[in-house]
Design a protein around this motif. Structure first.
Motif, PDB file in Angstrom:
ATOM      1  N   GLU A 183      -2.628   2.720  -8.067  1.00 20.36           N
ATOM      2  CA  GLU A 183      -2.858   2.587  -6.613  1.00 20.36           C
ATOM      3  C   GLU A 183      -4.349   2.409  -6.336  1.00 20.36           C
ATOM      4  O   GLU A 183      -4.743   1.582  -5.511  1.00 20.36           O
ATOM      5  N   ILE A 184      -5.182   3.169  -7.048  1.00 19.36           N
ATOM      6  CA  ILE A 184      -6.637   3.046  -6.877  1.00 19.36           C
ATOM      7  C   ILE A 184      -7.104   1.658  -7.323  1.00 19.36           C
ATOM      8  O   ILE A 184      -7.950   1.041  -6.668  1.00 19.36           O
ATOM      9  N   ARG A 185      -6.565   1.162  -8.413  1.00 17.93           N
ATOM     10  CA  ARG A 185      -6.935  -0.179  -8.884  1.00 17.93           C
ATOM     11  C   ARG A 185      -6.588  -1.240  -7.838  1.00 17.93           C
ATOM     12  O   ARG A 185      -7.382  -2.138  -7.548  1.00 17.93           O
ATOM     13  N   LEU A 186      -5.396  -1.123  -7.258  1.00 19.93           N
ATOM     14  CA  LEU A 186      -4.939  -2.109  -6.285  1.00 19.93           C
ATOM     15  C   LEU A 186      -5.620  -1.965  -4.924  1.00 19.93           C
ATOM     16  O   LEU A 186      -5.858  -2.954  -4.229  1.00 19.93           O
ATOM     17  N   PHE A 187      -5.880  -0.713  -4.546  1.00 24.22           N
ATOM     18  CA  PHE A 187      -6.442  -0.419  -3.224  1.00 24.22           C
ATOM     19  C   PHE A 187      -7.612   0.551  -3.393  1.00 24.22           C
ATOM     20  O   PHE A 187      -7.506   1.736  -3.080  1.00 24.22           O
ATOM     21  N   PRO A 188      -8.744   0.060  -3.902  1.00 25.91           N
ATOM     22  CA  PRO A 188      -9.853   0.947  -4.278  1.00 25.91           C
ATOM     23  C   PRO A 188     -10.494   1.723  -3.132  1.00 25.91           C
ATOM     24  O   PRO A 188     -11.153   2.728  -3.372  1.00 25.91           O
TER      25      PRO A 188
ATOM     26  N   MET B 284       7.573  16.500  -9.946  1.00 27.73           N
ATOM     27  CA  MET B 284       8.545  16.673 -11.031  1.00 27.73           C
ATOM     28  C   MET B 284       7.849  17.160 -12.309  1.00 27.73           C
ATOM     29  O   MET B 284       8.481  17.258 -13.358  1.00 27.73           O
ATOM     30  N   ASP B 285       6.553  17.445 -12.214  1.00 28.18           N
ATOM     31  CA  ASP B 285       5.728  17.898 -13.333  1.00 28.18           C
ATOM     32  C   ASP B 285       5.649  16.849 -14.438  1.00 28.18           C
ATOM     33  O   ASP B 285       5.574  17.180 -15.618  1.00 28.18           O
ATOM     34  N   ARG B 286       5.652  15.599 -14.049  1.00 23.58           N
ATOM     35  CA  ARG B 286       5.496  14.477 -14.980  1.00 23.58           C
ATOM     36  C   ARG B 286       4.072  13.940 -14.795  1.00 23.58           C
ATOM     37  O   ARG B 286       3.842  12.854 -14.292  1.00 23.58           O
ATOM     38  N   THR B 287       3.123  14.774 -15.217  1.00 24.97           N
ATOM     39  CA  THR B 287       1.707  14.572 -14.931  1.00 24.97           C
ATOM     40  C   THR B 287       1.162  13.246 -15.433  1.00 24.97           C
ATOM     41  O   THR B 287       0.460  12.544 -14.702  1.00 24.97           O
ATOM     42  N   ALA B 288       1.425  12.907 -16.674  1.00 26.09           N
ATOM     43  CA  ALA B 288       0.863  11.672 -17.240  1.00 26.09           C
ATOM     44  C   ALA B 288       1.341  10.448 -16.462  1.00 26.09           C
ATOM     45  O   ALA B 288       0.553   9.537 -16.176  1.00 26.09           O
ATOM     46  N   GLU B 289       2.610  10.445 -16.102  1.00 25.09           N
ATOM     47  CA  GLU B 289       3.149   9.321 -15.328  1.00 25.09           C
ATOM     48  C   GLU B 289       2.553   9.294 -13.926  1.00 25.09           C
ATOM     49  O   GLU B 289       2.245   8.228 -13.386  1.00 25.09           O
ATOM     50  N   ALA B 290       2.398  10.477 -13.328  1.00 26.92           N
ATOM     51  CA  ALA B 290       1.817  10.571 -11.988  1.00 26.92           C
ATOM     52  C   ALA B 290       0.381  10.049 -11.996  1.00 26.92           C
ATOM     53  O   ALA B 290      -0.019   9.266 -11.129  1.00 26.92           O
ATOM     54  N   GLU B 291      -0.386  10.476 -12.989  1.00 32.29           N
ATOM     55  CA  GLU B 291      -1.775  10.031 -13.106  1.00 32.29           C
ATOM     56  C   GLU B 291      -1.836   8.508 -13.211  1.00 32.29           C
ATOM     57  O   GLU B 291      -2.646   7.853 -12.537  1.00 32.29           O
TER      58      GLU B 291
ATOM     59  N   THR C 112       0.843  -1.189   0.000  1.00 35.21           N
ATOM     60  CA  THR C 112       0.000   0.000   0.000  1.00 35.21           C
ATOM     61  C   THR C 112       0.881   1.242   0.000  1.00 35.21           C
ATOM     62  O   THR C 112       1.812   1.349   0.790  1.00 35.21           O
ATOM     63  N   GLY C 113       0.578   2.147  -0.892  1.00 29.78           N
ATOM     64  CA  GLY C 113       1.268   3.428  -0.923  1.00 29.78           C
ATOM     65  C   GLY C 113       2.413   3.526  -1.909  1.00 29.78           C
ATOM     66  O   GLY C 113       2.879   4.626  -2.202  1.00 29.78           O
ATOM     67  N   LEU C 114       2.884   2.417  -2.448  1.00 30.65           N
ATOM     68  CA  LEU C 114       4.022   2.464  -3.358  1.00 30.65           C
ATOM     69  C   LEU C 114       3.694   3.292  -4.610  1.00 30.65           C
ATOM     70  O   LEU C 114       4.421   4.218  -4.950  1.00 30.65           O
ATOM     71  N   HIS C 115       2.590   2.985  -5.257  1.00 29.82           N
ATOM     72  CA  HIS C 115       2.221   3.729  -6.472  1.00 29.82           C
ATOM     73  C   HIS C 115       1.779   5.150  -6.131  1.00 29.82           C
ATOM     74  O   HIS C 115       2.024   6.076  -6.908  1.00 29.82           O
TER      75      HIS C 115
ATOM     76  N   ASP D 155      -7.200   8.779   0.314  1.00 29.68           N
ATOM     77  CA  ASP D 155      -6.192   9.820   0.104  1.00 29.68           C
ATOM     78  C   ASP D 155      -5.632   9.842  -1.311  1.00 29.68           C
ATOM     79  O   ASP D 155      -5.392  10.915  -1.863  1.00 29.68           O
ATOM     80  N   VAL D 156      -5.429   8.687  -1.924  1.00 28.03           N
ATOM     81  CA  VAL D 156      -4.874   8.683  -3.284  1.00 28.03           C
ATOM     82  C   VAL D 156      -5.876   9.289  -4.262  1.00 28.03           C
ATOM     83  O   VAL D 156      -5.490   9.973  -5.212  1.00 28.03           O
ATOM     84  N   ARG D 157      -7.157   9.108  -4.017  1.00 27.69           N
ATOM     85  CA  ARG D 157      -8.173   9.702  -4.883  1.00 27.69           C
ATOM     86  C   ARG D 157      -8.170  11.224  -4.737  1.00 27.69           C
ATOM     87  O   ARG D 157      -8.331  11.946  -5.723  1.00 27.69           O
ATOM     88  N   VAL D 158      -7.969  11.701  -3.522  1.00 25.64           N
ATOM     89  CA  VAL D 158      -7.870  13.144  -3.301  1.00 25.64           C
ATOM     90  C   VAL D 158      -6.630  13.690  -4.006  1.00 25.64           C
ATOM     91  O   VAL D 158      -6.680  14.737  -4.662  1.00 25.64           O
ATOM     92  N   GLU D 159      -5.515  12.993  -3.885  1.00 30.29           N
ATOM     93  CA  GLU D 159      -4.289  13.443  -4.552  1.00 30.29           C
ATOM     94  C   GLU D 159      -4.463  13.480  -6.060  1.00 30.29           C
ATOM     95  O   GLU D 159      -3.966  14.396  -6.725  1.00 30.29           O
ATOM     96  N   LEU D 160      -5.176  12.503  -6.612  1.00 27.60           N
ATOM     97  CA  LEU D 160      -5.443  12.502  -8.051  1.00 27.60           C
ATOM     98  C   LEU D 160      -6.296  13.712  -8.428  1.00 27.60           C
ATOM     99  O   LEU D 160      -6.019  14.389  -9.429  1.00 27.60           O
ATOM    100  N   ALA D 161      -7.303  14.010  -7.628  1.00 24.62           N
ATOM    101  CA  ALA D 161      -8.149  15.184  -7.896  1.00 24.62           C
ATOM    102  C   ALA D 161      -7.323  16.471  -7.857  1.00 24.62           C
ATOM    103  O   ALA D 161      -7.496  17.355  -8.710  1.00 24.62           O
TER     104      ALA D 161
END
Length: 159
Positions: free
Chosen positions: A78-83, A65-72, A52-55, A87-93
């Motif tokens: 992470e959402i797929r693995l830990f739906p 690092m402004d590498r948006t596509a990779e970050a997304e 949990t948390g690696l991705h 917090d990861v959903r908030v970070e994505l938003a």
């Protein structure tokens, strides 16, 4: 303690991720990515494919690092693995908001409260909208949270 954990068999992956977080906070993003990659390599050889948390952490570092596509991509993995990870959903938003992708912000927060209909999810979705400056959206989310969790004071106050 994190360095010691990163050398120990049982706690190695977690220790590496803690060290990666520290490097990211120091602005040492390449070092952070190297540590995350090492933790990922450790995880791939184990029965449990990832931790949990690696991705999420990799996504956070890539976003900084402004590498948006990779970050997304990492946040979505992470959402797929830990739906149920709120917090990861908030970070994505927030990532979407930083790139002026308002429809994606709202889609992500709506998915959050639909797929993880918990008090925490509604509270964090509301707070995210407040932080992003969407008072009307925050008020609507607050009303939805209040209707679902009428006893919780977080939804009775205004921000």
């Amino acid at each position: 303690a994190a360095r010691a954990a990163s050398r120990s068999g049982k706690t190695r992956r977690r220790g590496l991720l803690i060290l990666a977080r520290i490097e990211a906070l120091r602005g040492q993003f390449q070092k952070a990515l190297a540590l995350i990659d090492e933790a990922s390599t450790e995880a791939s050889g184990k029965r449990m494919e990832t931790v949990t948390g690696l991705h999420r952490l990799r996504g956070d570092v890539l976003a900084r690092m402004d590498r948006t596509a990779e970050a997304e991509k990492e946040f979505l993995e992470e959402i797929r693995l830990f739906p149920r990870n709120v917090d990861v959903r908030v970070e994505l938003a927030v990532l979407y908001a930083s790139k002026n992708r308002a429809p994606d912000v709202y889609r992500t927060l709506e998915a959050l409260v639909t797929e993880v209909p918990t008090l925490e999810a509604y509270a964090k979705a509301t707070k995210t909208l407040v932080v992003l400056g969407d008072k009307a959206g925050a008020a609507a989310m607050r009303r939805r949270g209040l209707s679902r969790f009428p006893g919780d004071a977080r939804f009775k106050t205004t921000s």
